[in-house]
Design an enzyme around this catalytic site. Sequence first.
Site, mmCIF file in Angstrom:
data_model
loop_
_atom_site.group_PDB
_atom_site.id
_atom_site.type_symbol
_atom_site.label_atom_id
_atom_site.label_comp_id
_atom_site.label_asym_id
_atom_site.label_seq_id
_atom_site.Cartn_x
_atom_site.Cartn_y
_atom_site.Cartn_z
ATOM 1 N N CYS I 34 3.138 -12.609 -4.470
ATOM 2 C CA CYS I 34 2.762 -12.949 -5.846
ATOM 3 C C CYS I 34 2.058 -14.303 -5.850
ATOM 4 O O CYS I 34 2.614 -15.292 -5.344
ATOM 5 C CB CYS I 34 4.017 -12.995 -6.715
ATOM 6 S SG CYS I 34 3.680 -13.612 -8.375
ATOM 7 N N ASP I 41 5.776 -8.976 -3.372
ATOM 8 C CA ASP I 41 5.601 -7.863 -4.293
ATOM 9 C C ASP I 41 5.540 -6.571 -3.492
ATOM 10 O O ASP I 41 5.192 -6.598 -2.308
ATOM 11 C CB ASP I 41 4.308 -8.030 -5.112
ATOM 12 C CG ASP I 41 4.519 -8.857 -6.367
ATOM 13 O OD1 ASP I 41 5.666 -8.967 -6.830
ATOM 14 O OD2 ASP I 41 3.533 -9.419 -6.877
ATOM 15 N N ILE I 56 -11.160 9.093 5.926
ATOM 16 C CA ILE I 56 -10.432 7.908 6.377
ATOM 17 C C ILE I 56 -9.461 8.298 7.503
ATOM 18 O O ILE I 56 -8.763 9.300 7.395
ATOM 19 C CB ILE I 56 -9.685 7.241 5.205
ATOM 20 C CG1 ILE I 56 -9.115 5.888 5.636
ATOM 21 C CG2 ILE I 56 -8.544 8.095 4.678
ATOM 22 C CD1 ILE I 56 -10.143 4.821 5.685
ATOM 23 N N GLU I 57 -9.418 7.484 8.553
ATOM 24 C CA GLU I 57 -8.501 7.743 9.661
ATOM 25 C C GLU I 57 -7.139 7.171 9.292
ATOM 26 O O GLU I 57 -7.023 5.998 8.917
ATOM 27 C CB GLU I 57 -9.055 7.090 10.935
ATOM 28 C CG GLU I 57 -8.450 7.627 12.203
ATOM 29 C CD GLU I 57 -7.207 6.862 12.561
ATOM 30 O OE1 GLU I 57 -6.308 7.432 13.202
ATOM 31 O OE2 GLU I 57 -7.119 5.671 12.169
ATOM 32 N N LEU I 58 -6.100 7.995 9.435
ATOM 33 C CA LEU I 58 -4.764 7.662 8.926
ATOM 34 C C LEU I 58 -4.195 6.393 9.542
ATOM 35 O O LEU I 58 -3.640 5.547 8.836
ATOM 36 C CB LEU I 58 -3.841 8.854 9.155
ATOM 37 C CG LEU I 58 -2.436 8.792 8.590
ATOM 38 C CD1 LEU I 58 -2.024 10.185 8.111
ATOM 39 C CD2 LEU I 58 -1.432 8.289 9.600
ATOM 40 N N HIS I 75 -1.595 -7.731 -9.399
ATOM 41 C CA HIS I 75 -1.542 -6.263 -9.464
ATOM 42 C C HIS I 75 -2.913 -5.649 -9.779
ATOM 43 O O HIS I 75 -3.390 -4.763 -9.062
ATOM 44 C CB HIS I 75 -0.553 -5.810 -10.558
ATOM 45 C CG HIS I 75 0.875 -6.080 -10.258
ATOM 46 N ND1 HIS I 75 1.300 -6.816 -9.181
ATOM 47 C CD2 HIS I 75 2.019 -5.680 -10.911
ATOM 48 C CE1 HIS I 75 2.622 -6.875 -9.178
ATOM 49 N NE2 HIS I 75 3.069 -6.198 -10.209
ATOM 50 N N GLU I 76 -3.505 -6.065 -10.878
ATOM 51 C CA GLU I 76 -4.762 -5.454 -11.310
ATOM 52 C C GLU I 76 -5.873 -5.747 -10.284
ATOM 53 O O GLU I 76 -6.720 -4.889 -10.005
ATOM 54 C CB GLU I 76 -5.187 -5.989 -12.686
ATOM 55 C CG GLU I 76 -4.301 -5.528 -13.848
ATOM 56 C CD GLU I 76 -3.063 -6.389 -14.037
ATOM 57 O OE1 GLU I 76 -2.815 -7.307 -13.202
ATOM 58 O OE2 GLU I 76 -2.331 -6.173 -15.021
#
Lengths: 139, 139, 139, 139, 139, 139, 139, 139, 139, 139
Positions: I34, I41, I56-58, I75-76
């Site tokens: 945070c 967080d 996307i490769e995992l 957050h946003e």
Amino acid sequence: MPSSPTKNLEIFDNPAPARDYQIHMEIPEFTCLCPKTGQPDFATLILDYIADEKCIELKSLKLYIWSYRNEATFHEAVTNRIVDDLVAVLEPRYLRLTAKFYVRGGIFTNVVVEHRKSGWQPLPPVDLAKFGSQPPIRE
Amino acid sequence: MPSSPTKNLEIFDNPAPARDYQIHMEIPEFTCLCPKTGQPDFATLILDYIADEKCIELKSLKLYIWSYRNEATFHEAVTNRIVDDLVAVLEPRYLRLTAKFYVRGGIFTNVVVEHRKSGWQPLPPVDLAKFGSQPPIRE
Amino acid sequence: MPSSPTKNLEIFDNPAPARDYQIHMEIPEFTCLCPKTGQPDFATLILDYIADEKCIELKSLKLYIWSYRNEATFHEAVTNRIVDDLVAVLEPRYLRLTAKFYVRGGIFTNVVVEHRKSGWQPLPPVDLAKFGSQPPIRE
Amino acid sequence: MPSSPTKNLEIFDNPAPARDYQIHMEIPEFTCLCPKTGQPDFATLILDYIADEKCIELKSLKLYIWSYRNEATFHEAVTNRIVDDLVAVLEPRYLRLTAKFYVRGGIFTNVVVEHRKSGWQPLPPVDLAKFGSQPPIRE
Amino acid sequence: MPSSPTKNLEIFDNPAPARDYQIHMEIPEFTCLCPKTGQPDFATLILDYIADEKCIELKSLKLYIWSYRNEATFHEAVTNRIVDDLVAVLEPRYLRLTAKFYVRGGIFTNVVVEHRKSGWQPLPPVDLAKFGSQPPIRE
Amino acid sequence: MPSSPTKNLEIFDNPAPARDYQIHMEIPEFTCLCPKTGQPDFATLILDYIADEKCIELKSLKLYIWSYRNEATFHEAVTNRIVDDLVAVLEPRYLRLTAKFYVRGGIFTNVVVEHRKSGWQPLPPVDLAKFGSQPPIRE
Amino acid sequence: MPSSPTKNLEIFDNPAPARDYQIHMEIPEFTCLCPKTGQPDFATLILDYIADEKCIELKSLKLYIWSYRNEATFHEAVTNRIVDDLVAVLEPRYLRLTAKFYVRGGIFTNVVVEHRKSGWQPLPPVDLAKFGSQPPIRE
Amino acid sequence: MPSSPTKNLEIFDNPAPARDYQIHMEIPEFTCLCPKTGQPDFATLILDYIADEKCIELKSLKLYIWSYRNEATFHEAVTNRIVDDLVAVLEPRYLRLTAKFYVRGGIFTNVVVEHRKSGWQPLPPVDLAKFGSQPPIRE
Amino acid sequence: MPSSPTKNLEIFDNPAPARDYQIHMEIPEFTCLCPKTGQPDFATLILDYIADEKCIELKSLKLYIWSYRNEATFHEAVTNRIVDDLVAVLEPRYLRLTAKFYVRGGIFTNVVVEHRKSGWQPLPPVDLAKFGSQPPIRE
Amino acid sequence: MPSSPTKNLEIFDNPAPARDYQIHMEIPEFTCLCPKTGQPDFATLILDYIADEKCIELKSLKLYIWSYRNEATFHEAVTNRIVDDLVAVLEPRYLRLTAKFYVRGGIFTNVVVEHRKSGWQPLPPVDLAKFGSQPPIRE
Ligand SMILES: [Ca+2]
Ligand SMILES: [Ca+2]
Ligand SMILES: [Ca+2]
Ligand SMILES: [Ca+2]
Ligand SMILES: [Ca+2]
Ligand SMILES: [Ca+2]
Ligand SMILES: [Ca+2]
Ligand SMILES: [Ca+2]
Ligand SMILES: [Ca+2]
Ligand SMILES: [Ca+2]
Ligand SMILES: [Ca+2]
Ligand SMILES: [Ca+2]
Ligand SMILES: [Ca+2]
Ligand SMILES: [Ca+2]
Ligand SMILES: [Ca+2]
Ligand SMILES: [Ca+2]
């Protein structure tokens, strides 16, 4: 229905004092204040008891719960105090209060306090199969 | 099917009196009146019993439940009274009634009353793993 | 796979007779007839047992369950009868049958019947924490 | 990460041998073959144990589970065999394996096998209130 | 109540023909036979319809469902046939039948069939927030 | 029942080709191998389709799923390939396959692939209220 | 609110030392590192205890949990270590820690560790009916 | 609180008539009589509406629901009649009533009736992600 | 497996670029700091995308998520940044990220961000009935 | 942390004003007073919005919610007023508030109010398959 918060708990006569039977009440509307920050705290209370001569009157229980709205008190302390107050007026054979407090600091706290009447013994339990209980409609 | 509410509970012979076995019935359609306000009250009843020589006949149980529709009675009292009535006709080895009343004043109340035949002892329970029981379809 | 309903229950040798271990089977496809009205009845059966020398063969159990499709029998009686039949061929250390019948007259009925081999004692249970078991996918 | 299936179970030293404590593992990826039809069978395995001097190493457990992929074995037999293998390397104070097999012939089968070390006694359980455990997010 | 299975579906007058409104029925007791093996099949049926001039009478629907007990029919075919039969007597504005068959060969099959009256148009939907519907008791 | 894995998908005639109706199948027993590590992968498959002239035969679908047991293939690729294979034999109006793979590296992956027949248009949907579908027993 | 991670656990006086009562805390934000790979591990912790003279202060518990963020430790070891640390400062009558670790290698691991004060005996449990606890709103 | 059942529905002024907003009410205590058998019927009612100038007063709605306690009426008819009564006093922009009747004859029936004010159009919906809403406690 | 956190996202070729199909990934192990308090967080991330030429490769996704462990971000902002990073390497037709943050100050926050490729249009949806997906075992 | 209730809502700059994205907040601790009886009322609030230039600051939102603790206000009115206050400071592109009030008189009431910025149009929705989101642990 002009009523007001009160610490007076009203009772009525247990209609079946010859039996040990369980009364279970869920009280979702408990709120008090945090002694550290003054901010509101919230909890759901679950009351289970086996009455002796007296039962708790539902409306007075609601007003009693309301009486904590402006009091500052800690989780562990208030759960024990409510048990003390209920035991003082009900003198029950057995009483258990479960307080489930709303999350604070990312941590969830529940407190479970019970009282047993001196000399009272629970009947040995009869273990039956348990089954769920959905409503008889399609939701 | 012209039937009417009645306090008469009909029985039939227990087909396996040599065994202690459990009969569980969920009865979601209980309604009576509140003695204070005259307004309707509602509950779901859960009946569990271990028969001795008699079993309760399902249709008569339904008519018996219907007979409370116009009676005024409190939560704790009516649960004990139904147990008394069932015990009087069934003389069961064990019986437990759980009444789950609809919320009143924001508080949810359940009452659990049991009866044990004098001298009867439950078998010591055999603890097995328990598993859920979903339907064999995709809902 | 031309098979037919039968009351013959087939068995195989218990692969681990030195241990008391639990076998749990859920059988959702039970149907018989109501002796009063002739109409179909339905139930889900749950079988739990601790084998002695024999285990029940799954396909023969399915054909045995099928054999009730055209028989008229009451809830309490049929549950006890299936237990009698299973005990006769399996001679298990312990067996429990739970029959969950479909709602009739607005009332839900479950019957739980158990058998214990004479002289057999369950091991004292070891109480462990229990945890749920979701699938390892996102549904 | 080139690894291969193996019946070798690897262990490590129990970091707290002075205590009886529970280790619970859910293993959803068990598959073997049916000895009758040769077709694949599937199960979720649940392992609970109280270690003595050794704990099971997670990756070797995964490779061990993999080793059943091409073996033909019955439900009751394979559950007992896995317990035997785990007991041989872990010599645990207590071990319980629950195998939940995928539905076959419309019937669901679970098998529960346990092992207790000779002379070991579980501590008497402390009964506390149990509470659910949702994630602290809104799903 | 001596009734018997029948393909006759009885109807009554729609009490509100001026409105498009939805009638939803869940019918959990469907069973027929598998044309390949002769063994019983089971399903839960879900019926949704918007009546025009006629509504389906509940008891005759139950007897109609019963009439499949000894008929051999495939999943996709029987779902379409029941829709045909219902449409023939109800002539509804809209009708949808969902059949959820019990697991076979480890695979779960549902079939969804709908009928629209020629020229009928559904009203444009009004999207409201949806909320769950638990019972007003503590279970 | 001596069968073997196969890429041959068998079909039967759609019994109601005049209607667009939905067939839904849940296939929980998919397993293949990871091309990188050679280790087993697992998934639950959900198949939804609107048949044109042909329907998929359930047992052959099961054998087809079995045929991936020893093949190495990636999540995104195998889901698309199964759709290609099903489309080749079914030539459906619409088909959707949802593959829910077991967790890998702490991440859960689902893949959803659909096929639409050239020129086919879905009927405009009729929005009805939706209701749950519990079993008619007490679990 | 500038605070920092710390191994210092702060306490306050138990407000009701005359009673054995349960304090339950759910702590969903535990993370540490894997000693083998250095990668992050995650768990939800559940703490239950019966205080003697001291209770754990919630904010210091949060900072203590934070202190593991950069430490490498195994599942079984860290659960036992947290219990040791809590016991050292709380000297509780009873304490139980349940650590539910995030899935690794497709296997889910939970560890349950408890501590009992020497000479302390739990009260014999009073078995009451248990009921669920939904919120008093419609979700 | 001496009140009595009544068909009079009381209203109050919509505090925000400039907006289309949704009011949702769940009314679990509906009971009437079956016109065929005279026996009690039960339902849960769900009311959703978008007010125009008036809102329904909660206590009068409760007394109105009570007024059906001794009336005989069919499922489809009573749901439409309650909508008619509510529309007559509220003159809402939109109103929908969902009646979920208790199981009869093994079949579950729900009825959904809506009313739209002439000329009223719903705003085009804004599709947002939906999330569940658990209580902020540990149950 | 000595890997380390990185902002480098690796990709592979979309095996079915001719189709619009959905890839869904649940990533429960996101943690950052945070910016106000420096405290950790946590969030669960849900990624949905329709690939164009790249997937996307995992494993690299996991290392990318790990890279936020010591970064301070709101957050946003962080939800939008992760979308920007994924879009930069994947150039997907569509991408949506849902971040469900752990409760802070008693309030639960989720953020949902999406990206649409310029000129890309989703296919008109085909509305099918939806069904749940339980495991084929008894839990 | 000495803070106090306030009607002042604080804001911060939207970190991604170029995008329409959704912010979802669940606020379970709303309480006010009933204007008729003076007794406490409770609700859970759900806030969803699409920011324009400003986002709501979480702590000030909490203090704003607290400010209703001693105000008397009706369900429909207070939900609309909170929307008005939020709209005044946020000037959002879209905002929706869902208030779920605790049961009163046996009836459950939810109110849903939304605001749309003049001239703003939501993007056409992209319909993807939806999946549940369980925690990656075994509970
Ligand atoms: Ca329920
Ligand atoms: Ca269940
Ligand atoms: Ca179920
Ligand atoms: Ca589960
Ligand atoms: Ca699940
Ligand atoms: Ca849980
Ligand atoms: Ca959970
Ligand atoms: Ca959820
Ligand atoms: Ca529900
Ligand atoms: Ca429900
Ligand atoms: Ca429940
Ligand atoms: Ca269901
Ligand atoms: Ca709950
Ligand atoms: Ca919930
Ligand atoms: Ca499921
Ligand atoms: Ca979940």
